[in-house]
Design a protein around this motif. Structure first.
Motif, PDB file in Angstrom:
ATOM      1  N   SER A   1       7.732  15.336  -9.774  1.00 16.17           N
ATOM      2  CA  SER A   1       8.770  15.600  -8.928  1.00 16.17           C
ATOM      3  C   SER A   1       8.738  15.295  -7.637  1.00 16.17           C
ATOM      4  O   SER A   1       9.438  15.651  -6.853  1.00 16.17           O
ATOM      5  N   PHE A   2       7.950  14.436  -7.300  1.00 21.11           N
ATOM      6  CA  PHE A   2       7.701  13.942  -5.874  1.00 21.11           C
ATOM      7  C   PHE A   2       8.942  13.334  -5.129  1.00 21.11           C
ATOM      8  O   PHE A   2       9.317  13.572  -4.071  1.00 21.11           O
ATOM      9  N   PHE A   3       9.736  12.509  -6.059  1.00 23.12           N
ATOM     10  CA  PHE A   3      10.877  11.958  -5.516  1.00 23.12           C
ATOM     11  C   PHE A   3      12.074  12.830  -5.598  1.00 23.12           C
ATOM     12  O   PHE A   3      13.219  12.281  -5.216  1.00 23.12           O
ATOM     13  N   SER A   4      11.934  13.959  -6.098  1.00 22.82           N
ATOM     14  CA  SER A   4      13.143  14.608  -6.300  1.00 22.82           C
ATOM     15  C   SER A   4      13.737  15.342  -4.721  1.00 22.82           C
ATOM     16  O   SER A   4      12.703  15.757  -4.170  1.00 22.82           O
ATOM     17  N   ILE A   5      14.840  15.421  -4.723  1.00 18.73           N
ATOM     18  CA  ILE A   5      15.298  15.868  -3.476  1.00 18.73           C
ATOM     19  C   ILE A   5      16.511  16.854  -3.700  1.00 18.73           C
ATOM     20  O   ILE A   5      17.296  16.707  -4.480  1.00 18.73           O
TER      21      ILE A   5
ATOM     22  N   VAL B   1       0.840  -1.182  -0.046  1.00 17.51           N
ATOM     23  CA  VAL B   1      -0.008   0.199  -0.053  1.00 17.51           C
ATOM     24  C   VAL B   1       0.938   1.343  -0.145  1.00 17.51           C
ATOM     25  O   VAL B   1       0.613   2.328  -0.625  1.00 17.51           O
ATOM     26  N   MET B   2       2.080   1.108   0.512  1.00 17.58           N
ATOM     27  CA  MET B   2       2.806   2.271   0.565  1.00 17.58           C
ATOM     28  C   MET B   2       3.415   2.351  -0.545  1.00 17.58           C
ATOM     29  O   MET B   2       3.444   3.656  -1.130  1.00 17.58           O
ATOM     30  N   ALA B   3       3.964   1.592  -1.371  1.00 21.63           N
ATOM     31  CA  ALA B   3       4.245   1.532  -2.684  1.00 21.63           C
ATOM     32  C   ALA B   3       3.332   2.230  -3.646  1.00 21.63           C
ATOM     33  O   ALA B   3       3.375   3.203  -4.661  1.00 21.63           O
ATOM     34  N   VAL B   4       2.064   1.898  -3.489  1.00 24.41           N
ATOM     35  CA  VAL B   4       1.073   2.121  -4.285  1.00 24.41           C
ATOM     36  C   VAL B   4       0.918   4.005  -4.081  1.00 24.41           C
ATOM     37  O   VAL B   4       0.366   4.715  -5.054  1.00 24.41           O
ATOM     38  N   LEU B   5       0.517   4.229  -2.753  1.00 24.60           N
ATOM     39  CA  LEU B   5       0.523   5.665  -2.424  1.00 24.60           C
ATOM     40  C   LEU B   5       1.687   6.374  -3.126  1.00 24.60           C
ATOM     41  O   LEU B   5       1.502   7.494  -3.598  1.00 24.60           O
ATOM     42  N   LEU B   6       2.945   6.033  -2.812  1.00 20.12           N
ATOM     43  CA  LEU B   6       4.162   6.843  -3.419  1.00 20.12           C
ATOM     44  C   LEU B   6       3.986   6.797  -5.181  1.00 20.12           C
ATOM     45  O   LEU B   6       4.164   7.963  -5.517  1.00 20.12           O
ATOM     46  N   ALA B   7       3.466   5.813  -5.530  1.00 18.02           N
ATOM     47  CA  ALA B   7       3.209   5.789  -7.174  1.00 18.02           C
ATOM     48  C   ALA B   7       2.215   6.738  -7.491  1.00 18.02           C
ATOM     49  O   ALA B   7       2.419   7.483  -8.546  1.00 18.02           O
ATOM     50  N   LEU B   8       1.014   6.927  -6.684  1.00 17.13           N
ATOM     51  CA  LEU B   8       0.012   7.665  -7.013  1.00 17.13           C
ATOM     52  C   LEU B   8       0.509   9.059  -6.879  1.00 17.13           C
ATOM     53  O   LEU B   8       0.366  10.133  -7.608  1.00 17.13           O
ATOM     54  N   ASN B   9       1.441   9.409  -5.872  1.00 20.89           N
ATOM     55  CA  ASN B   9       1.843  10.726  -5.766  1.00 20.89           C
ATOM     56  C   ASN B   9       2.816  11.116  -6.863  1.00 20.89           C
ATOM     57  O   ASN B   9       2.931  12.447  -7.182  1.00 20.89           O
ATOM     58  N   VAL B  10       3.730  10.071  -7.184  1.00 23.40           N
ATOM     59  CA  VAL B  10       4.388  10.469  -8.409  1.00 23.40           C
ATOM     60  C   VAL B  10       3.504  10.882  -9.787  1.00 23.40           C
ATOM     61  O   VAL B  10       3.973  11.664 -10.581  1.00 23.40           O
ATOM     62  N   ALA B  11       2.346  10.075  -9.731  1.00 21.23           N
ATOM     63  CA  ALA B  11       1.876  10.349 -11.166  1.00 21.23           C
ATOM     64  C   ALA B  11       1.205  11.590 -11.088  1.00 21.23           C
ATOM     65  O   ALA B  11       0.958  12.361 -12.128  1.00 21.23           O
TER      66      ALA B  11
END
Length: 355
Positions: free
Chosen positions: A32-36, A18-28
């Motif tokens: 730039s969700f994963f950008s640091i 579920v964590m992976a799904v939420l992260l993928a949804l945020n990236v979609a």
């Protein structure tokens, strides 16, 4: 296929999925969700924000894990959060110089000391007096919120202290200080319960209290230590929260954080019936709840629907995490086996009519 089935049976598989799904949804939604980014030597980004804002919940859930492992519950952690922040901010506000490092350290020590005393009180009520944990901690949950209001005088205490702001809103070695503090507490708890006999004793008391008593384990001391540790973690979380906003609100600080902490513990695979526990699972559960909160804001869900959305997602995670629910669901999907002495065609026809 066998490997996937074995992974699906692991208690942390579904929260991680579920964590992976939420992260993928945020990236979609936000590419730039994963950008640091690095600004002035400090790390910034959505992932850093999830860790930073989730640090207080990690601390509270960390203490709650050991309490739940002993078949207990602590509903007073939200009040301890408010009391700790109120005591620290009141002490700092009365200092002649609020930027005094010695004065801030004294405020932190006094606040944590008060939290520790409150935890010892909970442990005394549960282990010595014999009050049910939910009732014993409910007493402090109600009275503690009033105590926090008494400390603040019913007002929001605002401080302007650089050293105090460093705990919740500052940076150490490029990372938010709250993340480092939370990681340090997780490491300390792991060493305490996995490199000593304490973890085994906690699981023994929670798994079978009667057998533990017959084995000579002094469960009263274990319970007192566990509730004191839980309050200490909640007190540190309260300092972190009040430090981040440079103020103490006795009414709203830590409000309902005990429910999120219990959810994080359950999502992490620790059973409310006591016994075995997982600190790593608790951290994962806390980060899952914080990621869910971030996703709610990203989706633009109205504030009045936020709690309902979180409740639905958490309910879905708990259901798919339950082996009994998955087994019942698979039995309903599986067609009935042909009856002896009858053709497979007749059995299939009967199954269709029944459906």
């Amino acid at each position: 296929m066998t490997v996937l089935r074995s992974l699906a049976r692991h208690r942390l598989f579904w929260p991680a999925a579920v964590m992976a799904v939420l992260l993928a949804l945020n990236v979609a939604l936000t590419p730039s969700f994963f950008s640091i980014q690095v600004r002035d030597g400090h790390l910034y980004g959505s992932l850093i924000d999830i860790l930073r804002f989730g640090a207080p919940l990690i601390l509270v859930a960390l203490g709650m894990t050991l309490v739940v492992a002993t078949r207990g519950i602590d509903l007073s952690v939200g009040s301890v959060v408010a009391i700790s922040g109120a005591v620290a901010c009141l002490w700092i506000s009365e200092l002649p110089e609020q930027n005094s490092v010695a004065g801030v350290l004294a405020a932190l020590g006094i606040a944590l000391g008060v939290a520790l005393v409150l935890g010892l009180w909970n442990g005394f009520l549960v282990s010595v007096i014999g009050i049910q944990p939910i009732i014993a901690t409910l007493i402090l949950m109600v009275a503690g919120r009033g105590l926090a209001q008494l400390v603040t005088g019913g007002q929001i205490i605002t401080v302007n202290s650089g050293p105090y702001r460093l705990l919740g809103g500052g940076y150490w070695f490029g990372l938010p200080a709250s993340i480092i503090v939370a990681l340090g507490m997780v490491a300390a708890a792991a060493l305490l319960v996995r490199r000593s006999a304490l973890g085994m004793l906690v699981e023994s008391v929670g798994g079978n209290p009667e057998a533990s008593r017959l084995a000579g384990i002094r469960s009263r001391r274990i319970l007192v230590v566990v509730y004191a540790w839980c309050a200490l973690c909640a007190g540190l979380a309260g300092l972190m929260i009040s430090s981040n906003v440079s103020s103490a609100d006795g009414n709203n600080a830590g409000l309902w954080i005990e429910l999120d902490a219990i959810l994080a513990v359950v999502l992490g695979g620790t059973l409310l019936s006591g016994g075995r526990f997982s600190l790593g699972g608790t951290v994962l559960g806390a980060l899952l709840i914080q990621t869910l909160t971030t996703t709610v804001y990203t989706l633009g869900i109205p504030p009045e629907s936020t709690l309902l959305f979180k409740a639905l997602v958490v309910t879905a995670v708990c259901l798919i995490q339950s082996p009994a629910f998955r087994a019942r669901l698979s039995r309903r999907r599986r067609p009935p086996a042909p009856t002896a002495g009858r053709s497979q065609r007749d059995a299939a026809t009967e199954a269709e009519v029944t459906a």
